[in-house]
Write a protein that holds these residues in place. Sequence first.
Motif, short mmCIF file in Angstrom:
data_model
loop_
_atom_site.label_atom_id
_atom_site.label_comp_id
_atom_site.label_asym_id
_atom_site.label_seq_id
_atom_site.Cartn_x
_atom_site.Cartn_y
_atom_site.Cartn_z
N MET A 1 -12.77 -1.18 -6.01
CA MET A 1 -12.18 0.00 -5.38
C MET A 1 -10.86 0.32 -6.08
O MET A 1 -10.05 -0.58 -6.32
N PHE B 1 -7.92 5.84 -2.82
CA PHE B 1 -8.40 6.50 -1.59
C PHE B 1 -7.71 7.84 -1.47
O PHE B 1 -6.63 8.06 -2.03
N HIS C 1 -14.24 -3.58 1.50
CA HIS C 1 -14.00 -4.68 0.56
C HIS C 1 -15.02 -5.81 0.74
O HIS C 1 -15.23 -6.62 -0.17
N LYS C 2 -15.66 -5.87 1.90
CA LYS C 2 -16.68 -6.91 2.14
C LYS C 2 -17.86 -6.75 1.19
O LYS C 2 -18.52 -7.73 0.84
N MET D 1 -15.33 7.24 4.55
CA MET D 1 -15.24 6.26 5.62
C MET D 1 -14.27 6.75 6.70
O MET D 1 -13.37 7.54 6.42
N VAL D 2 -14.43 6.22 7.90
CA VAL D 2 -13.47 6.51 8.97
C VAL D 2 -12.91 5.19 9.47
O VAL D 2 -13.63 4.37 10.06
N GLY D 3 -11.63 4.96 9.20
CA GLY D 3 -10.96 3.78 9.72
C GLY D 3 -10.25 4.12 11.01
O GLY D 3 -9.82 5.26 11.19
N ILE E 1 -6.13 3.29 7.77
CA ILE E 1 -6.56 3.35 6.37
C ILE E 1 -6.90 1.94 5.87
O ILE E 1 -7.95 1.71 5.25
N SER E 2 -6.02 0.99 6.18
CA SER E 2 -6.26 -0.39 5.73
C SER E 2 -7.54 -0.97 6.33
O SER E 2 -8.28 -1.68 5.65
N ASN E 3 -7.78 -0.65 7.57
CA ASN E 3 -8.99 -1.17 8.20
C ASN E 3 -10.26 -0.66 7.52
O ASN E 3 -11.23 -1.41 7.35
N ALA E 4 -10.25 0.59 7.13
CA ALA E 4 -11.43 1.12 6.43
C ALA E 4 -11.60 0.44 5.08
O ALA E 4 -12.71 0.11 4.66
N ILE E 5 -10.49 0.24 4.39
CA ILE E 5 -10.56 -0.39 3.07
C ILE E 5 -10.99 -1.85 3.20
O ILE E 5 -11.82 -2.34 2.41
N ASP E 6 -10.46 -2.54 4.21
CA ASP E 6 -10.88 -3.94 4.45
C ASP E 6 -12.39 -4.03 4.66
O ASP E 6 -13.06 -4.90 4.12
N GLU E 7 -12.91 -3.13 5.45
CA GLU E 7 -14.34 -3.15 5.74
C GLU E 7 -15.16 -2.95 4.46
O GLU E 7 -16.14 -3.66 4.22
N ILE F 1 -13.06 6.83 -0.57
CA ILE F 1 -12.70 5.66 -1.38
C ILE F 1 -13.45 5.76 -2.70
O ILE F 1 -14.67 5.96 -2.72
#
Lengths: 71, 71, 71, 71, 71, 71, 71, 71, 71, 71, 71, 71
Positions: D38, D41, D32-33, D12-14, D24-30, D64
């Motif tokens: 998970m 990373f 997580h939907k 992924m690319v955050g 990094i958090s933004n990619a993981i948040d996305e 991830i």
Amino acid sequence: MSEHHTYKKLEMVGTSKFSIEDAISNAIDECHKTIKNMEWFEVVETRGHIVDGKVGHFQVVIKIGFKIENS
Amino acid sequence: MSEHHTYKKLEMVGTSKFSIEDAISNAIDECHKTIKNMEWFEVVETRGHIVDGKVGHFQVVIKIGFKIENS
Amino acid sequence: MSEHHTYKKLEMVGTSKFSIEDAISNAIDECHKTIKNMEWFEVVETRGHIVDGKVGHFQVVIKIGFKIENS
Amino acid sequence: MSEHHTYKKLEMVGTSKFSIEDAISNAIDECHKTIKNMEWFEVVETRGHIVDGKVGHFQVVIKIGFKIENS
Amino acid sequence: MSEHHTYKKLEMVGTSKFSIEDAISNAIDECHKTIKNMEWFEVVETRGHIVDGKVGHFQVVIKIGFKIENS
Amino acid sequence: MSEHHTYKKLEMVGTSKFSIEDAISNAIDECHKTIKNMEWFEVVETRGHIVDGKVGHFQVVIKIGFKIENS
Amino acid sequence: MSEHHTYKKLEMVGTSKFSIEDAISNAIDECHKTIKNMEWFEVVETRGHIVDGKVGHFQVVIKIGFKIENS
Amino acid sequence: MSEHHTYKKLEMVGTSKFSIEDAISNAIDECHKTIKNMEWFEVVETRGHIVDGKVGHFQVVIKIGFKIENS
Amino acid sequence: MSEHHTYKKLEMVGTSKFSIEDAISNAIDECHKTIKNMEWFEVVETRGHIVDGKVGHFQVVIKIGFKIENS
Amino acid sequence: MSEHHTYKKLEMVGTSKFSIEDAISNAIDECHKTIKNMEWFEVVETRGHIVDGKVGHFQVVIKIGFKIENS
Amino acid sequence: MSEHHTYKKLEMVGTSKFSIEDAISNAIDECHKTIKNMEWFEVVETRGHIVDGKVGHFQVVIKIGFKIENS
Amino acid sequence: MSEHHTYKKLEMVGTSKFSIEDAISNAIDECHKTIKNMEWFEVVETRGHIVDGKVGHFQVVIKIGFKIENS
């Protein structure tokens, strides 16, 4: 007469709608405007943009080596 | 409105009897059937089969990046 | 009958004035004179000479894999 | 009960205007939907856009890893 | 109008007492004094000095890509 | 009939208490539940947990390539 | 007074008939004609020409780091 | 008596239905038919074919080093 | 007359009690006994044995490129 | 007085709930308990745990260089 | 209670006449004599000696990570 | 008698005003004060300081392998 030469390497990104080879040539053409004595290139990375589900441009990262004059 | 986007990268292998560029295009065409918003590709590896002493197929491994919708 | 095969890989540099694909083919053609059973190639490095501000030759380093007979 | 698990890794690319950690958090948040389980990373690449001579967005490529359910 | 552009990449080392992001910004700020059209950066290496058992400076090696004007 | 095929590569982590080969097989078994046409794998990384001074699990990261149907 | 400095890295190829160390020195000597504040070098690649079955020149690719004045 | 030796390295691909170790041994066995003085091997890459959702063959790329006689 | 040439690369390990340069020369000398047209070398790896707390031999792995005759 | 120094490099993994920089500092703090003369660090790898769909800890692998006393 | 831990990584070479897994175990067993809290290993390199045309020993280079007590 | 041995690898940086070989020797000499059974070294990185436009010190990063006694 000096028994050795020194070279410098530049990192350029050439682009083309048509081919990898054309992207390489475009980068070399651009450098040729200001640099003499270019002797070789090395492809570092090949990538590109996708536009409407097709290759928009090839983007080829190359290093260009040229001899420093009077070195 | 979100101030940032998230992208996903897929790893594909396109093949072609004709050229490296065509192999890249074939992989992108295939992905285009199911994925919108493809934005870029990166060439990871270039290889191929040899058949009867000639290149049978070019096999080009690429990563394709696309934006996740509503990210 | 043996249930496994052994392969050997050679590292060659093909060159061409025209394209990366042609440089790959030239290296494979040359090997084909003495080696049978070539099965695949892998591009290791792409570079070239620059002559008078233009690509002189593409130089493509490839590894060629072939099956050892009776292995 | 199975004595082993299998994991899948996504690339992924955050992105973020603020920091590498936020990208990094933004990619993981996305992710997580849609993805459960998970577990880790790995940062693969850090880059970004420059806009008007300043960092526009940090772009952080991560892999991830998540456990496949019932594996 | 040209249908392609050429980019050059420079390798810079930004430093900061505070953070990796700040070191990146410092390198870009310095380049901005003389270079227009900077478009992206890539982090190549992250390191730093240790002074009295604490991080003295973060040193972040980045490549900066910019479009060559009129290319 | 199409003269070329497109492949997709997935990155999986198989684990096993017993051996590296078994960890590879476990990852392939898991993928086989949902993916047809798997053709090859590539080992990317080999690691593992240590429990009480002994190998607890081997963890083998592999890429699995499979043909996209009707490609 | 600024609390941080910015550095630039150049990629050069020094050559010598005699030794790797001499090739490095030759590249640094050449840069010293136009660049002040050189602080470190990193060897990137060592290669050379072969002439009549003997080493003709060592060619050593180095990166040279120097502080940007007033940075 | 010469005070130094010269070695040559070959790149081979051994295969096995059973294990990575067996694939390595098969490549060494094959080389042993024609090469004396083999001294070491290095694993370069581990991969394999998947047949019917199971590992068909392990394919292990190794480099084999051997002393050149009378060197 | 052919407008292109094909080259082959061999991987050799030269050793020397004295220096890295001498180890390179020893590998080239050995190849010169059987191979004509050697044109360049690339250092791949530098290592060595330690004997009684001192360097016993430098071991330098190089690739040697030579032109295939009549290619 | 010796005209040269020798350094040793250790590989450490610092962790932090907060940031990459904090993880680096934590590793250096820990080493500072037993090691004097630490001079630099190099980031080798950045990764982390994910807990409940959020970054649990950043894990930053660094190498730390320190001068050997009286070397 | 500290909210973070620090880990150290050692680089070891385990050997075995039998298998890669056994070589890994042998290195971990040896470390277990003096190190507590080992948590994971990573395979860095796999190689071996060849004796009389057969694998003499597998040599597996691994990194071992362990938690620093009271960190 | 054990049929296998275990080795440990250390990462050191040797320096010298004179040559790369001397920097390697200096690092080995320093280790020899406290470590027995050193068997090999591997050069990881070659770099150096530049002072007044000349090489100040060569800095050579090496890994040193030694046998663990009674392993």
